[in-house]
Design an enzyme around this catalytic site. Structure first.
Site: not given
Ligand code: RFL
Ligand code: PHB
Length: 389
Positions: A72, A200, A292, A296, A384
Site C-alpha cells: 500500500h 479510516y 490499534p 503499530k 505510519y
Molecule cells: P502476543 O501476540 O499476545 O503473543 C503472546 C503469546 O504468549 C502466550 N502466553 C503464554 N505462554 C506461556 N505462558 C504464559 N503464562 C503465557 N501467557 C501468554 C500467548 O498465548 C501468546 O501466544 O504478543 P506478541 O508476540 O508480543 O505480539 C504482539 C501483537 O500480537 C500485537 O501487538 C498486535 O496484534 C497488535 N495489533 C496490530 N499491530 C500492528 O502492528 N498492526 C495492526 O494493524 C494491528 N492491528 C492489533 C491490531 C491488535 C488487535 N487486538 C485484538 C489486540 C488489531 C487488533 C484488533
Molecule cells: C487490520 O487490518 O486489522 C488493521 C489495520 C490497520 C489498523 C488496525 C487494524 O490501524
C-alpha cells in the site's frame, strides 16, 4: 533440560526471536501456554512496516508475504462525508505491506517446525525463577510432568496477560496507562474490500476502519461501547451501521456477506519501564500496548526483537554486555514515539463520549489542518510507515 535462551510465548515476537537466534546457532526453547490452532485463530494485526518486513526476510520467512501481501502506497481518511488521501510514498519514499498477523505467525511456526528447534505448546504453570542471578530457570508442566529448564536468559514474549511482567517485583517496575472509553467491534468476511487502500473514518456516530487481508477478504471495524456484546451484532446490523459511517462512494461499493469472525477489542495505551530485569527481557505486548488505530503493535514487537536479537548476538559472539545493558533504553525510545502516534491517531479519529463542544471543534480543526497541509500529511506518513530502528 537446558537452553541458552528460554522464550516464553509463541506469538509473533517469540517465534521471530526464536527463528533469528536459531539461525545464529543459539539454542532456544519456546514455551507456549496455548495450542498452535488457538494461537492461529486470534485475528489481529494487518499492516507491516518496512522494518518488520526486513526482519521477516532476515528470518527467511518472507517468501509468502512477498507473493501474497498487498503493498500500500497510501491511505484514505473520511471526515464530514469527504474523502482525503495521504500518500506515504510521495512523502517518505516508503510503503507498507498488508499481510495478516495470522499468516506471519503461520510462516514462523512452519519455519520453527522445519528447523527442528524446540517448541512446547500447551505448557501449564510456566514460572520464571532466579532471573536476578546469573542462573535463571523456567519451569512448567506438560502432560502432568513438571520440567525445569536452566538457561542464560529469559525472553518474556508472552503478551499483555502473560506471566513474565507479573513475575517482576512491583517496586522494580513502573507502568503508564490510558484506557479509552470505547472498543472496536471487528469482523472478517470473504468479500471484496470496499477500496484498494485502507479507509479510516471519523463519523459523528464514531470511528470506522475498512481494512483487508487480501483482495477477496475484508476486515472492518466499528467504534463501539466498551461493554458491547458481540451477540447483539448480527451481520446485517454490522453492515448497516458501517454503511452509514461511509461516504456515498463507499456505501455504494460496500460488498456484504457472512462474517467468518466477529469480536470486540478494548483500546489501551500501556508502557512498562524498564524492559530488562537482570536476565529477563520483556518483548512486545508484554511490555507495551498501543490502541490499534496506528497499526503499530506488531511492528513495535518486531523492533524490540531487532534490539534484543542484536544484543544477544553481541553477547554470545563478541562477549559484549553493551547491547544487553542498552536494550531497555533503546527499545523504549522507539516505543514512546509509537505510543504518541497511536494515541494521537486515536484522539483524531474517534468520538469521545466526554468531549466538550470545544474539544469537538479542536478535533475538526486538526483534521482540516491535516487535509490542507503537506507538512501535517508528511508527519502522519512518516509515523505510519514506521520511524527508523
Ligand atoms: P502476543 O501476540 O499476545 O503473543 C503472546 C503469546 O504468549 C502466550 N502466553 C503464554 N505462554 C506461556 N505462558 C504464559 N503464562 C503465557 N501467557 C501468554 C500467548 O498465548 C501468546 O501466544 O504478543 P506478541 O508476540 O508480543 O505480539 C504482539 C501483537 O500480537 C500485537 O501487538 C498486535 O496484534 C497488535 N495489533 C496490530 N499491530 C500492528 O502492528 N498492526 C495492526 O494493524 C494491528 N492491528 C492489533 C491490531 C491488535 C488487535 N487486538 C485484538 C489486540 C488489531 C487488533 C484488533
Ligand atoms: C487490520 O487490518 O486489522 C488493521 C489495520 C490497520 C489498523 C488496525 C487494524 O490501524
Amino acid at each position: 533440560m537446558r537452553a541458552q535462551v528460554v522464550i516464553v510465548g509463541a506469538g509473533p515476537s517469540g517465534l521471530l526471536l526464536g527463528q533469528l537466534l536459531h539461525q545464529q546457532g543459539i539454542d532456544t526453547l519456546i514455551v507456549e501456554r496455548r495450542s498452535p490452532d488457538y494461537v492461529l485463530s486470534r485475528i489481529r494485526a494487518g499492516v507491516l512496516e518496512q522494518g518488520a518486513q526486513s526482519m521477516l526476510e532476515e528470518a527467511g520467512v518472507a517468501a509468502r508475504m512477498h507473493a501474497e501481501g498487498l503493498v500500500h502506497t497510501g491511505t484514505e481518511l473520511i471526515f464530514n462525508g469527504k474523502r482525503h488521501r495521504v500518500d506515504f510514498k510521495e512523502h517518505t519514499g516508503k510503503t507498507v505491506m498488508v499481510y495478516g498477523q495470522t499468516e506471519v505467525t503461520k510462516d514462523l511456526m512452519d519455519a520453527r517446525t522445519a528447523s527442528g528447534a524446540k517448541i512446547i505448546y500447551e505448557a501449564e504453570d510456566v514460572t520464571l525463577h532466579d532471573f536476578g542471578s546469573e542462573k535463571p530457570r523456567v519451569s512448567f508442566r506438560k502432560d502432568g510432568m513438571t520440567h525445569d529448564v536452566a538457561c542464560d536468559f529469559i525472553a518474556g514474549c508472552d503478551g499483555y496477560h502473560g506471566v513474565s511482567r507479573e513475575s517482576v517485583p512491583t517496586d522494580a517496575i513502573k507502568t503508564f496507562e490510558r484506557v479509552y472509553p470505547f472498543g472496536w467491534l471487528g469482523i472478517l468476511s470473504d468479500t471484496r474490500p470496499v477500496s484498494d487502500e485502507l479507509i479510516y473514518v471519523n463519523d459523528p456516530k464514531g470511528f470506522a476502519l475498512c481494512s483487508m487481508r487480501s483482495m477477496t477478504r475484508s476486515r472492518y471495524y466499528l467504534q463501539c461501547r466498551i461493554d458491547e456484546k458481540v451477540e447483539d451484532w448480527s451481520d446485517e446490523r454490522f453492515w448497516n451501521e458501517l454503511r452509514t459511517r461511509l461516504d456515498p462512494e463507499g456505501a455504494e461499493r460496500l460488498e456484504t456477506g457472512p462474517s467468518i469472525e466477529k469480536s470486540v477489542a478494548p483500546l489501551r495505551s500501556f508502557v512498562a519501564e524498564p524492559m530488562r530485569f537482570g536476565r529477563l527481557f520483556l518483548v512486545g505486548d508484554s511490555a507495551h500496548i498501543v490502541p490499534p488505530t496506528g497499526a503499530k503493535g506488531l511492528n513495535l514487537a518486531a523492533s524490540d526483537v531487532r534490539y534484543l536479537f542484536d544484543a544477544l548476538v553481541d553477547f554470545y559472539k563478541d562477549h559484549s554486555n553493551a547491547g544487553i545493558d542498552g536494550y531497555s533504553a533503546r527499545a523504549l525510545a522507539r516505543i514512546w514515539k509509537a505510543e504518541r502516534f497511536s494515541w494521537w491517531m486515536t484522539g483524531l479519529l474517534h468520538r469521545f463520549p466526554e468531549s466538550s463542544p470545544f474539544e469537538q471543534r479542536m478535533q475538526g480543526a486538526e483534521l482540516d489542518y491535516l487535509f490542507s497541509s503537506r507538512a501535517a500529511q508528511a508527519a502522519l506518513a512518516e509515523n505510519y510507515v514506521g520511524l527508523p530502528y
